[in-house]
Design an enzyme around this catalytic site. Structure first.
Site, PDB file in Angstrom:
ATOM      1  N   ASN A  47      82.594  48.124  72.840  1.00  0.00           N
ATOM      2  CA  ASN A  47      82.485  49.156  73.877  1.00  0.00           C
ATOM      3  C   ASN A  47      83.835  49.277  74.596  1.00  0.00           C
ATOM      4  OD1 ASN A  47      80.338  50.799  75.620  1.00  0.00           O
ATOM      5  ND2 ASN A  47      81.855  49.909  76.976  1.00  0.00           N
ATOM      6  N   GLU A  86      95.806 109.791  39.723  1.00  0.00           N
ATOM      7  CA  GLU A  86      96.206 109.255  41.031  1.00  0.00           C
ATOM      8  C   GLU A  86      96.152 110.354  42.085  1.00  0.00           C
ATOM      9  OE1 GLU A  86      96.999 105.794  41.709  1.00  0.00           O
ATOM     10  OE2 GLU A  86      95.762 106.068  39.929  1.00  0.00           O
ATOM     11  N   GLY A  89      95.359  90.919  43.317  1.00  0.00           N
ATOM     12  CA  GLY A  89      95.477  89.774  44.220  1.00  0.00           C
ATOM     13  C   GLY A  89      95.124  90.079  45.663  1.00  0.00           C
ATOM     14  N   ASP A  90      94.865  91.337  45.975  1.00  0.00           N
ATOM     15  CA  ASP A  90      94.607  91.693  47.379  1.00  0.00           C
ATOM     16  C   ASP A  90      93.227  92.310  47.594  1.00  0.00           C
ATOM     17  OD1 ASP A  90      95.032  94.107  46.127  1.00  0.00           O
ATOM     18  OD2 ASP A  90      96.693  94.754  47.403  1.00  0.00           O
ATOM     19  N   GLN A 143     107.177  90.084  36.946  1.00  0.00           N
ATOM     20  CA  GLN A 143     107.365  91.514  36.668  1.00  0.00           C
ATOM     21  C   GLN A 143     108.839  91.857  36.835  1.00  0.00           C
ATOM     22  OE1 GLN A 143     104.748  94.132  38.828  1.00  0.00           O
ATOM     23  NE2 GLN A 143     105.653  95.985  37.946  1.00  0.00           N
ATOM     24  N   LEU A 162      96.987  91.006  39.306  1.00  0.00           N
ATOM     25  CA  LEU A 162      98.240  91.655  39.698  1.00  0.00           C
ATOM     26  C   LEU A 162      98.550  91.324  41.162  1.00  0.00           C
ATOM     27  CD1 LEU A 162      97.799  95.222  38.122  1.00  0.00           C
ATOM     28  CD2 LEU A 162      98.430  93.044  37.022  1.00  0.00           C
ATOM     29  N   ARG A 202     102.905  97.398  54.487  1.00  0.00           N
ATOM     30  CA  ARG A 202     102.140  97.746  55.692  1.00  0.00           C
ATOM     31  C   ARG A 202     101.607  96.532  56.448  1.00  0.00           C
ATOM     32  NH1 ARG A 202      97.981 101.952  53.464  1.00  0.00           N
ATOM     33  NH2 ARG A 202      98.711 101.171  51.458  1.00  0.00           N
TER      34      ARG A 202
HETATM   35  C1  UD1 Z   1      95.992 101.532  42.257  1.00  0.00           C
HETATM   36  C2  UD1 Z   1      95.481 102.451  41.158  1.00  0.00           C
HETATM   37  C3  UD1 Z   1      94.486 103.437  41.735  1.00  0.00           C
HETATM   38  C4  UD1 Z   1      93.357 102.678  42.364  1.00  0.00           C
HETATM   39  C5  UD1 Z   1      93.867 101.704  43.395  1.00  0.00           C
HETATM   40  C6  UD1 Z   1      92.745 100.824  43.860  1.00  0.00           C
HETATM   41  C7  UD1 Z   1      97.328 102.667  39.574  1.00  0.00           C
HETATM   42  C8  UD1 Z   1      98.428 103.535  39.077  1.00  0.00           C
HETATM   43  N1  UD1 Z   1      96.619 103.163  40.578  1.00  0.00           N
HETATM   44  O1  UD1 Z   1      96.650 102.342  43.191  1.00  0.00           O
HETATM   45  O2  UD1 Z   1      93.995 104.295  40.725  1.00  0.00           O
HETATM   46  O3  UD1 Z   1      92.436 103.585  42.960  1.00  0.00           O
HETATM   47  O4  UD1 Z   1      94.882 100.849  42.828  1.00  0.00           O
HETATM   48  O5  UD1 Z   1      93.184  99.993  44.897  1.00  0.00           O
HETATM   49  O6  UD1 Z   1      97.090 101.604  39.036  1.00  0.00           O
HETATM   50  N2  UD1 Z   1     100.975  95.753  41.660  1.00  0.00           N
HETATM   51  C9  UD1 Z   1     101.808  94.975  40.910  1.00  0.00           C
HETATM   52  N3  UD1 Z   1     102.948  95.510  40.408  1.00  0.00           N
HETATM   53  C10 UD1 Z   1     103.294  96.810  40.646  1.00  0.00           C
HETATM   54  C11 UD1 Z   1     102.437  97.592  41.429  1.00  0.00           C
HETATM   55  C12 UD1 Z   1     101.276  97.045  41.910  1.00  0.00           C
HETATM   56  O7  UD1 Z   1     101.517  93.787  40.693  1.00  0.00           O
HETATM   57  O8  UD1 Z   1     104.342  97.223  40.176  1.00  0.00           O
HETATM   58  C13 UD1 Z   1      99.761  95.166  42.216  1.00  0.00           C
HETATM   59  C14 UD1 Z   1      99.799  95.150  43.724  1.00  0.00           C
HETATM   60  O9  UD1 Z   1     100.294  93.900  44.179  1.00  0.00           O
HETATM   61  C15 UD1 Z   1      98.340  95.334  44.094  1.00  0.00           C
HETATM   62  C16 UD1 Z   1      97.762  96.134  42.951  1.00  0.00           C
HETATM   63  O10 UD1 Z   1      98.663  95.977  41.869  1.00  0.00           O
HETATM   64  O11 UD1 Z   1      97.635  94.111  44.161  1.00  0.00           O
HETATM   65  C17 UD1 Z   1      97.584  97.586  43.290  1.00  0.00           C
HETATM   66  O12 UD1 Z   1      98.815  98.129  43.654  1.00  0.00           O
HETATM   67  P1  UD1 Z   1      98.917  99.341  44.647  1.00  0.00           P
HETATM   68  O13 UD1 Z   1     100.315  99.729  44.771  1.00  0.00           O
HETATM   69  O14 UD1 Z   1      98.157  99.039  45.893  1.00  0.00           O
HETATM   70  O15 UD1 Z   1      98.135 100.452  43.821  1.00  0.00           O
HETATM   71  P2  UD1 Z   1      97.621 101.796  44.380  1.00  0.00           P
HETATM   72  O16 UD1 Z   1      98.729 102.756  44.478  1.00  0.00           O
HETATM   73  O17 UD1 Z   1      96.794 101.579  45.571  1.00  0.00           O
HETATM   74 CA    CA Z   2      96.316  99.560  47.161  1.00  0.00          CA
END
Ligand code: UD1
Ligand code: CA
Length: 497
Positions: free
Chosen positions: A388, A166, A113-114, A83, A16, A23
């Site tokens: 040289n 969450e 991906g992060d 998406q 993902l 941020r």
């Molecule tokens: C998510 C989890 C949380 C977990 C945390 C760990 C959900 C609902 N929550 O929360 O339980 O503890 O990760 O880091 O899954 N992304 C997409 N499409 C979207 C949203 C996110 O590709 O619509 C990808 C983001 O790029 C990222 C990852 O999913 O790489 C996580 O997204 P993020 O928004 O950071 O999730 P959290 O709210 O932190």
């Molecule tokens: Ca996150």
């Protein structure tokens, strides 16, 4: 990373990477920021590939074209999934399933991906545990002293995983749970597809949560497991530049430690930076303040540093590279470079060759045993074996319009402070006198002298600088050697024919 024998079949990994990464406060999408010389999504793809999936899908949305192009460059067989406007990790996963084969069955892993320190081995263990326990879903979890922000793992009285809540949807009691959801999972493909179809957006963020799949799978009678890991770094995501630096430093600590365990001496790992794709031979030594970047390779027993930065550079066995900046250069076995030199792209130094102090090279093929020892600019040159190049030589390759090439033959000798105006060829076994400005070719066996003749003018100091200390010194010296003082008014310089 080798997949152990008997590792179960893996249908797909879904990465993902659609999120915005606000941020980071960056015009570069978050997943394209780098640590250890690779983008964050590049690390995620490498970990995914280690588990040998039949399909690999990367979900994109924010800066879609940039991210998709990069993913394709890193891994041409990765499938890009777009998406749509529906938000959330659940929707992202659904969009990936849409571009994978409709009859996909078996295990699907979902990663982010992060999360750059996630290791391929960990995905292999997750897969093995998921398949071995016959689970419908397995989530990687960890205990954090500060679980703020993460989804919390809900367990029943027997310790079975009931679901994930969450932070924003959790009660105070649930927020006290320290076991967190890493966001990395294994699912049975059919269970995942069916459960996602049932996930809604009725939550604090109005998003389609992937986390909801666990409770749905369990409700449908599936087994849901947790794969608890101790190495918390592997679950840590990058959200801002402080975390980027923190994870970059830890990745480097792991990389330097790995090379030390492979037999490389690293005097000061804290000031040594080694990119993930670098390779280093046994008994090589890396001195403090050195950065080995990109696809750099270092041969056995080579000594690199201190204070050197090598990017995509190949260093042969037993070579020594001191206080040097090198980009896309090849340094031969037993060659020496530096201190204070700059090797630009296309520099190829032969075995036992030398590029000494304060030398800049570019597109320079310097053969075995040839030497460019001091204070030289060598651009667009071919220097033959054993030649040289004297101190202060300039290869003038640019005429203001175009670049031209200079060739120096085998065992030839260029005297100090010469300018070789390209295009020009100095044959094998030829000399150039010191201080020459050479504009035409030199044949084998010749010496070329291209400078003003030396003229000594008698009595000049006495006439033009009468009464100075210089005049007094001259007179004293003349008196001392008076009987034999020679009076030639012109002598030829050294090296003259
Ligand atoms: C998510 C989890 C949380 C977990 C945390 C760990 C959900 C609902 N929550 O929360 O339980 O503890 O990760 O880091 O899954 N992304 C997409 N499409 C979207 C949203 C996110 O590709 O619509 C990808 C983001 O790029 C990222 C990852 O999913 O790489 C996580 O997204 P993020 O928004 O950071 O999730 P959290 O709210 O932190
Ligand atoms: Ca996150």
């Amino acid at each position: 990373m080798n997949v152990p024998h008997g590792t179960p079949r893996l249908a797909a990994v879904i990465v993902l990477a659609a999120g915005e990464g606000t941020r980071m406060k960056s015009s570069t999408p978050k997943v394209l920021h780098r640590i250890g010389g690779r983008t964050l999504v590049g690390h995620a793809i490498a970990a995914a590939r280690a588990a040998q999936p039949e399909h690999l899908a990367v979900v994109v949305r924010h800066e879609r074209d940039l991210v998709a192009a990069h993913v394709t460059e890193v891994d041409a067989s990765a499938v890009i999934a777009d998406q749509d406007e529906v938000k959330g990790t659940g929707r992202a996963t659904e969009c990936a399933l849409d571009v994978l084969p409709a009859d996909l069955d078996g295990t699907v892993l979902v990663t982010y991906g992060d999360v750059p320190l996630l290791a391929g081995d960990t995905l292999v263990s997750l897969l093995a545990e998921h398949v071995g326990s016959g689970s419908a879903a397995t989530v990687i979890t960890a205990h954090l002293s500060d679980p703020t922000g993460y989804g919390r793992i809900l367990r029943d009285a027997d310790g079975g995983v009931e679901g994930i809540v969450e932070q924003k949807d959790a009660t105070d009691e649930q927020r006290a749970i320290t076991e967190i959801n890493s966001g990395i999972y294994a699912f049975d493909a059919a269970v995942l597809r069916e459960a996602l179809a049932k996930v809604g957006t009725d939550n604090a963020q109005g998003e389609k949560y992937l986390t909801d799949v666990l409770a749905i799978a369990r409700g449908a009678g599936g087994r849901v497991s947790a794969h608890l890991i101790e190495d918390l770094w592997q679950t840590e995501g990058v959200n801002d530049r402080v975390q980027l630096a923190r994870l970059g430093k830890e990745l480097n600590r792991r990389t330097t430690e790995r090379w030390m365990r492979e037999g490389v001496t690293i005097i000061d790992p804290d000031t040594t930076w080694i990119d993930t794709d670098v390779t280093i031979g046994r008994d090589a030594t890396v001195l403090p303040g050195t950065q080995l970047l990109g696809a750099t390779t270092i041969g056995a027993r080579a000594v690199i540093g201190p204070d050197s930065t090598l990017t995509d550079t190949e260093v042969g066995e037993d070579a020594e590279v001191k206080r040097t900046e090198a980009v896309l250069a090849v340094i031969g076995a037993g060659a020496t470079v530096g201190p204070f030199s700059y090797l630009r792209p296309g520099t190829e130094l032969g075995a036992k060759g030398k590029i000494g102090g304060f030398v800049e090279t570019k597109n320079a093929k310097i053969a075995d045993g040839a030497k460019v020892p001091h204070l030289t600019y060598a651009g667009d040159v071919t220097i033959g074996e054993g030649a040289n190049i004297g101190a202060g030589t300039i290869f003038a390759n640019y005429d203001g319009v175009a670049k031209h090439h200079t060739t120096i033959g085998r065992h030839s000798f260029v005297g100090s402070n010469s300018v070789l105006v390209a295009p020009v060829t100095i044959a094998d076994g030829a000399y150039v006198g010191a201080g020459s400005a050479v504009t035409g070719d030199v044949e084998p066996g010749q010496i070329s002298v291209a400078r003003g003749r030396q003229r000594n003018i008698d009595g000049w100091v006495a006439r033009a600088r009468a009464g100075t200390k210089t005049d007094a010194a001259a007179k004293a010296a003349q008196d001392a050697q008076a009987p034999t003082r020679h009076t030639d008014n012109s002598t030829e310089g050294q090296g003259q024919a």
